[in-house]
Design a protein around this motif. Structure first.
Motif, PDB file in Angstrom:
ATOM      1  N   VAL A  19     -32.982 -69.818 -46.061  1.00 15.59           N
ATOM      2  CA  VAL A  19     -31.885 -68.674 -44.865  1.00 15.59           C
ATOM      3  C   VAL A  19     -30.770 -68.498 -46.815  1.00 15.59           C
ATOM      4  O   VAL A  19     -30.660 -68.940 -47.934  1.00 15.59           O
ATOM      5  CB  VAL A  19     -30.918 -68.343 -44.137  1.00 15.59           C
ATOM      6  N   ASP A  20     -30.270 -67.581 -46.667  1.00 12.09           N
ATOM      7  CA  ASP A  20     -29.071 -67.181 -47.814  1.00 12.09           C
ATOM      8  C   ASP A  20     -27.904 -68.442 -47.910  1.00 12.09           C
ATOM      9  O   ASP A  20     -27.277 -67.476 -47.041  1.00 12.09           O
ATOM     10  CB  ASP A  20     -28.403 -65.671 -48.200  1.00 12.09           C
ATOM     11  N   LEU A  21     -27.438 -68.612 -48.349  1.00 11.48           N
ATOM     12  CA  LEU A  21     -26.273 -69.814 -47.933  1.00 11.48           C
ATOM     13  C   LEU A  21     -24.923 -68.703 -48.532  1.00 11.48           C
ATOM     14  O   LEU A  21     -24.168 -69.419 -47.461  1.00 11.48           O
ATOM     15  CB  LEU A  21     -26.487 -71.250 -48.621  1.00 11.48           C
ATOM     16  N   ALA A  22     -24.962 -67.931 -49.203  1.00 11.52           N
ATOM     17  CA  ALA A  22     -23.981 -67.238 -49.647  1.00 11.52           C
ATOM     18  C   ALA A  22     -22.989 -66.442 -48.672  1.00 11.52           C
ATOM     19  O   ALA A  22     -22.607 -66.202 -49.047  1.00 11.52           O
ATOM     20  CB  ALA A  22     -24.065 -67.070 -51.266  1.00 11.52           C
ATOM     21  N   GLU A  23     -24.923 -65.793 -47.845  1.00  9.26           N
ATOM     22  CA  GLU A  23     -23.901 -64.716 -47.525  1.00  9.26           C
ATOM     23  C   GLU A  23     -22.797 -65.154 -46.041  1.00  9.26           C
ATOM     24  O   GLU A  23     -22.437 -63.562 -45.627  1.00  9.26           O
ATOM     25  CB  GLU A  23     -25.034 -63.868 -46.239  1.00  9.26           C
ATOM     26  N   ASP A  24     -22.491 -65.916 -45.903  1.00  6.80           N
ATOM     27  CA  ASP A  24     -21.094 -66.194 -45.081  1.00  6.80           C
ATOM     28  C   ASP A  24     -20.416 -67.341 -46.237  1.00  6.80           C
ATOM     29  O   ASP A  24     -20.749 -68.481 -46.501  1.00  6.80           O
ATOM     30  CB  ASP A  24     -21.753 -66.825 -43.180  1.00  6.80           C
TER      31      ASP A  24
END
Length: 237
Positions: free
Chosen positions: A138-143
């Motif tokens: 997953v994109d850790l930085a999307e949230d």
């Protein structure tokens, strides 16, 4: 004949205008491309990918209304209070040129790693079981909230809000835990580089996860700390 001549003249004028616009636009596109390349390189060299992570940097476009003067030296930088995480921006300033300027480019930093996702749609109030979880990239930085990466962080916790199947589980999806009540005796830990000091104190407010708590130490001093575990608080020196 006269009408045909006017038509030809109009066509010639339009062609010349289109050519001139193209000539002017080409350098502008080249300038923007160069700025995007510098911003991407700055972000990539500033980010250190940890083991098991993969970083991608997407650079947006300049405001099309900007007309930048030629510059001999362009310096990219990270604006104050900005971080290279998720949607952010990078500044670029002309340090040497006939006209000094400063612009900002929108940037999206994506940091991919294995983390927990919901294996099925989970309604609010669900007490999470291990079968409700799966691990995916997953994109850790999307949230802005921290992603949960191990089952121990989630199993047995109650969901504060619904989570759709396949969505990354975040810290703010979980109901905050109350580690102790006001009036209880707690362990107070202060630590930093090369030291760790522990003592006892009395909680003046309830110790809720993620919220500050006031503690009276044995000497009578009032501290603000962070509740981090069962009857345990940490003080940042």
């Amino acid at each position: 004949m006269h009408s045909w001549a006017l038509t030809c003249r109009s066509w010639l004028i339009l062609t010349l205008l289109a050519w001139a616009a193209g000539v002017l636009a080409a350098p502008a596109r080249a300038v923007e491309s160069g700025l995007q390349q510098q911003a991407r390189q700055f972000a990539s060299t500033s980010l250190l990918a940890a083991n098991g992570t993969r970083v991608e940097v997407e650079v947006g476009s300049l405001d099309p209304r900007l007309k930048l003067a030629p510059c001999n030296e362009i310096q990219p930088y990270l604006p104050a209070n900005a971080r290279l995480w998720g949607r952010t921006r990078i500044g670029l300033r002309c340090a040497s040129g006939p006209t000094r300027w400063n612009v900002f480019l929108p940037v999206t930093v994506k940091v991919y790693a294995k983390a927990l996702v919901a294996s099925r749609a989970l309604p609010a109030g669900t007490v999470i079981a291990e079968a409700d979880l799966a691990q995916e990239e997953v994109d850790l930085a999307e949230d802005s909230a921290a992603a949960l990466v191990s089952p121990e962080q989630a199993v047995g916790r109650t969901l504060e809000r619904p989570v759709s199947a396949g969505r990354s589980l975040r810290q703010n999806h979980l109901k905050a835990r109350q580690w102790f009540a006001a009036g209880e005796t707690v362990q107070v830990v202060a630590q930093g580089p090369g030291f760790r000091v522990a003592g006892a104190g009395q909680a003046l407010t309830a110790g809720v996860e993620g919220q500050p708590v006031r503690i009276r130490t044995e000497s009578g001093r009032i501290l603000t700390a962070e509740a981090v575990g069962e009857r345990l608080v940490e003080v940042n020196p």
